[in-house]
Design a protein around this motif. Structure first.
Motif, PDB file in Angstrom:
ATOM      1  N   THR A  30       0.234  54.859 -40.502  1.00  0.00           N
ATOM      2  CA  THR A  30      -0.852  55.796 -40.741  1.00  0.00           C
ATOM      3  C   THR A  30      -2.104  54.977 -40.989  1.00  0.00           C
ATOM      4  OG1 THR A  30       0.711  57.365 -41.708  1.00  0.00           O
ATOM      5  CG2 THR A  30      -1.631  57.727 -42.158  1.00  0.00           C
ATOM      6  N   LEU A  31      -3.065  55.066 -40.088  1.00  0.00           N
ATOM      7  CA  LEU A  31      -4.276  54.253 -40.146  1.00  0.00           C
ATOM      8  C   LEU A  31      -5.272  54.891 -41.105  1.00  0.00           C
ATOM      9  CD1 LEU A  31      -4.585  53.481 -36.325  1.00  0.00           C
ATOM     10  CD2 LEU A  31      -3.128  52.408 -38.067  1.00  0.00           C
ATOM     11  N   PHE A  42     -12.450  45.554 -44.784  1.00  0.00           N
ATOM     12  CA  PHE A  42     -11.044  45.631 -45.137  1.00  0.00           C
ATOM     13  C   PHE A  42     -10.378  46.542 -44.131  1.00  0.00           C
ATOM     14  CE2 PHE A  42     -12.980  49.160 -47.297  1.00  0.00           C
ATOM     15  CZ  PHE A  42     -12.087  50.201 -47.110  1.00  0.00           C
ATOM     16  N   THR A  43      -9.086  46.403 -44.024  1.00  0.00           N
ATOM     17  CA  THR A  43      -8.272  47.292 -43.204  1.00  0.00           C
ATOM     18  C   THR A  43      -7.155  47.798 -44.099  1.00  0.00           C
ATOM     19  OG1 THR A  43      -8.735  46.059 -41.181  1.00  0.00           O
ATOM     20  CG2 THR A  43      -6.782  47.457 -41.161  1.00  0.00           C
ATOM     21  N   ALA A  44      -6.881  49.089 -44.052  1.00  0.00           N
ATOM     22  CA  ALA A  44      -5.802  49.655 -44.860  1.00  0.00           C
ATOM     23  C   ALA A  44      -4.996  50.620 -44.011  1.00  0.00           C
ATOM     24  CB  ALA A  44      -6.370  50.381 -46.074  1.00  0.00           C
ATOM     25  N   TYR A  45      -3.678  50.477 -44.085  1.00  0.00           N
ATOM     26  CA  TYR A  45      -2.792  51.401 -43.390  1.00  0.00           C
ATOM     27  C   TYR A  45      -1.477  51.488 -44.139  1.00  0.00           C
ATOM     28  CZ  TYR A  45      -0.733  47.174 -41.318  1.00  0.00           C
ATOM     29  OH  TYR A  45      -0.148  45.953 -41.131  1.00  0.00           O
ATOM     30  N   ARG A  46      -0.752  52.544 -43.870  1.00  0.00           N
ATOM     31  CA  ARG A  46       0.551  52.763 -44.495  1.00  0.00           C
ATOM     32  C   ARG A  46       1.609  52.678 -43.411  1.00  0.00           C
ATOM     33  NH1 ARG A  46       1.979  58.066 -48.156  1.00  0.00           N
ATOM     34  NH2 ARG A  46       4.140  57.511 -48.672  1.00  0.00           N
ATOM     35  N   SER A  47       2.615  51.847 -43.648  1.00  0.00           N
ATOM     36  CA  SER A  47       3.726  51.706 -42.704  1.00  0.00           C
ATOM     37  C   SER A  47       4.995  52.245 -43.317  1.00  0.00           C
ATOM     38  CB  SER A  47       3.952  50.231 -42.344  1.00  0.00           C
ATOM     39  OG  SER A  47       2.931  49.755 -41.529  1.00  0.00           O
ATOM     40  N   THR A  48       5.670  53.092 -42.578  1.00  0.00           N
ATOM     41  CA  THR A  48       6.993  53.544 -42.993  1.00  0.00           C
ATOM     42  C   THR A  48       7.983  53.001 -41.971  1.00  0.00           C
ATOM     43  OG1 THR A  48       6.631  55.656 -41.870  1.00  0.00           O
ATOM     44  CG2 THR A  48       6.210  55.612 -44.225  1.00  0.00           C
ATOM     45  N   PHE A  49       8.882  52.161 -42.456  1.00  0.00           N
ATOM     46  CA  PHE A  49       9.865  51.500 -41.609  1.00  0.00           C
ATOM     47  C   PHE A  49      11.209  52.181 -41.728  1.00  0.00           C
ATOM     48  CE2 PHE A  49       6.865  48.184 -42.910  1.00  0.00           C
ATOM     49  CZ  PHE A  49       6.512  47.643 -41.690  1.00  0.00           C
ATOM     50  N   PHE A 123      -7.036  48.003 -36.410  1.00  0.00           N
ATOM     51  CA  PHE A 123      -6.435  49.212 -35.855  1.00  0.00           C
ATOM     52  C   PHE A 123      -6.133  49.018 -34.371  1.00  0.00           C
ATOM     53  CE2 PHE A 123      -8.025  52.742 -38.962  1.00  0.00           C
ATOM     54  CZ  PHE A 123      -7.318  52.145 -39.990  1.00  0.00           C
ATOM     55  N   ASP A 124      -7.015  48.310 -33.660  1.00  0.00           N
ATOM     56  CA  ASP A 124      -6.746  48.048 -32.242  1.00  0.00           C
ATOM     57  C   ASP A 124      -5.482  47.206 -32.076  1.00  0.00           C
ATOM     58  OD1 ASP A 124      -8.886  49.534 -31.350  1.00  0.00           O
ATOM     59  OD2 ASP A 124     -10.219  47.811 -31.118  1.00  0.00           O
ATOM     60  N   TYR A 125      -5.233  46.281 -32.990  1.00  0.00           N
ATOM     61  CA  TYR A 125      -4.006  45.488 -32.945  1.00  0.00           C
ATOM     62  C   TYR A 125      -2.782  46.380 -33.167  1.00  0.00           C
ATOM     63  CZ  TYR A 125      -0.273  42.316 -34.155  1.00  0.00           C
ATOM     64  OH  TYR A 125       0.944  41.679 -34.205  1.00  0.00           O
ATOM     65  N   LEU A 126      -2.856  47.274 -34.143  1.00  0.00           N
ATOM     66  CA  LEU A 126      -1.722  48.163 -34.432  1.00  0.00           C
ATOM     67  C   LEU A 126      -1.437  49.085 -33.250  1.00  0.00           C
ATOM     68  CD1 LEU A 126      -2.604  48.966 -38.135  1.00  0.00           C
ATOM     69  CD2 LEU A 126      -0.873  47.360 -37.298  1.00  0.00           C
ATOM     70  N   LEU A 129       0.264  46.864 -30.675  1.00  0.00           N
ATOM     71  CA  LEU A 129       1.632  46.593 -31.095  1.00  0.00           C
ATOM     72  C   LEU A 129       2.541  47.780 -30.799  1.00  0.00           C
ATOM     73  CD1 LEU A 129       3.530  44.608 -32.519  1.00  0.00           C
ATOM     74  CD2 LEU A 129       2.836  45.650 -34.683  1.00  0.00           C
ATOM     75  N   GLY A 130       2.093  48.982 -31.120  1.00  0.00           N
ATOM     76  CA  GLY A 130       2.875  50.183 -30.828  1.00  0.00           C
ATOM     77  C   GLY A 130       3.123  50.338 -29.344  1.00  0.00           C
ATOM     78  N   SER A 131       2.113  50.064 -28.548  1.00  0.00           N
ATOM     79  CA  SER A 131       2.236  50.162 -27.096  1.00  0.00           C
ATOM     80  C   SER A 131       3.265  49.169 -26.557  1.00  0.00           C
ATOM     81  CB  SER A 131       0.864  49.918 -26.459  1.00  0.00           C
ATOM     82  OG  SER A 131       0.944  49.938 -25.071  1.00  0.00           O
TER      83      SER A 131
END
Length: 167
Positions: A30-31, A42-49, A123-126, A129-131
């Protein structure tokens, strides 16, 4: 003598309903915020693994600190050559040039707030990565983006051993 004062940075607010999500087979990100580097950024995101999610291989950043706050579950992390498990409520700050990696701990899910400071357009990296994880982009695009996103992959025998112990 003339002095100029930079305008203060604007507050950043992201409502949950407006946050972009990036999903791959093992995680949802979640970006939350990707502020301008000119403001210190800063960059902040939430990752659920998901349980068994591979997470990120060993890497380091030359400019950014990477901060982790475990909201729930368990996150296995490499810092330098030490592997440990973080649980709910644990916080970790990894300074620049420090090899690190992370993944959901064996048999566990992980819900993690990640922050980079100073930030880049991560965010562009994330999204990239998803792609790649979904098979939509070639993995070589990750290596080609190392300088842009300050993400430099390294080999870690300690991390490899930790992953092989769970295989």
């Amino acid at each position: 003598m003339t002095t100029t004062t930079a305008a203060p940075a604007a507050p950043v607010l992201t409502r949950r309903a407006e946050a972009e999500t990036c999903t791959d087979p093992s995680a949802t990100m979640t970006l939350l915020a990707d502020s301008a580097p000119a403001d210190g950024g800063f960059t902040a995101y939430r990752s659920t693994f998901a349980a068994g999610a591979p997470g990120a291989p060993a890497h380091f950043h030359t400019r950014a600190w990477e901060l982790f706050f475990v909201i729930g579950g368990s996150l296995r992390v490499l810092v330098g050559e030490e592997v440990t498990v973080l649980g709910a409520g644990d916080f970790l700050a990894v300074p620049p040039h420090t090899p690190h990696a992370f993944a959901a701990a064996p048999g566990a899910e992980a819900d993690v707030l990640c922050v980079f400071t100073p930030g880049t357009d991560r965010f562009d990296y994330l999204r990239l990565l998803g792609s790649v994880m979904r098979g939509e982009s070639d993995p070589s695009a990750i290596a080609a983006s190392a300088e842009r996103f300050d993400n430099h992959y390294v080999d870690s025998p300690a991390w490899r051993a930790a992953l092989e112990a769970c295989a």
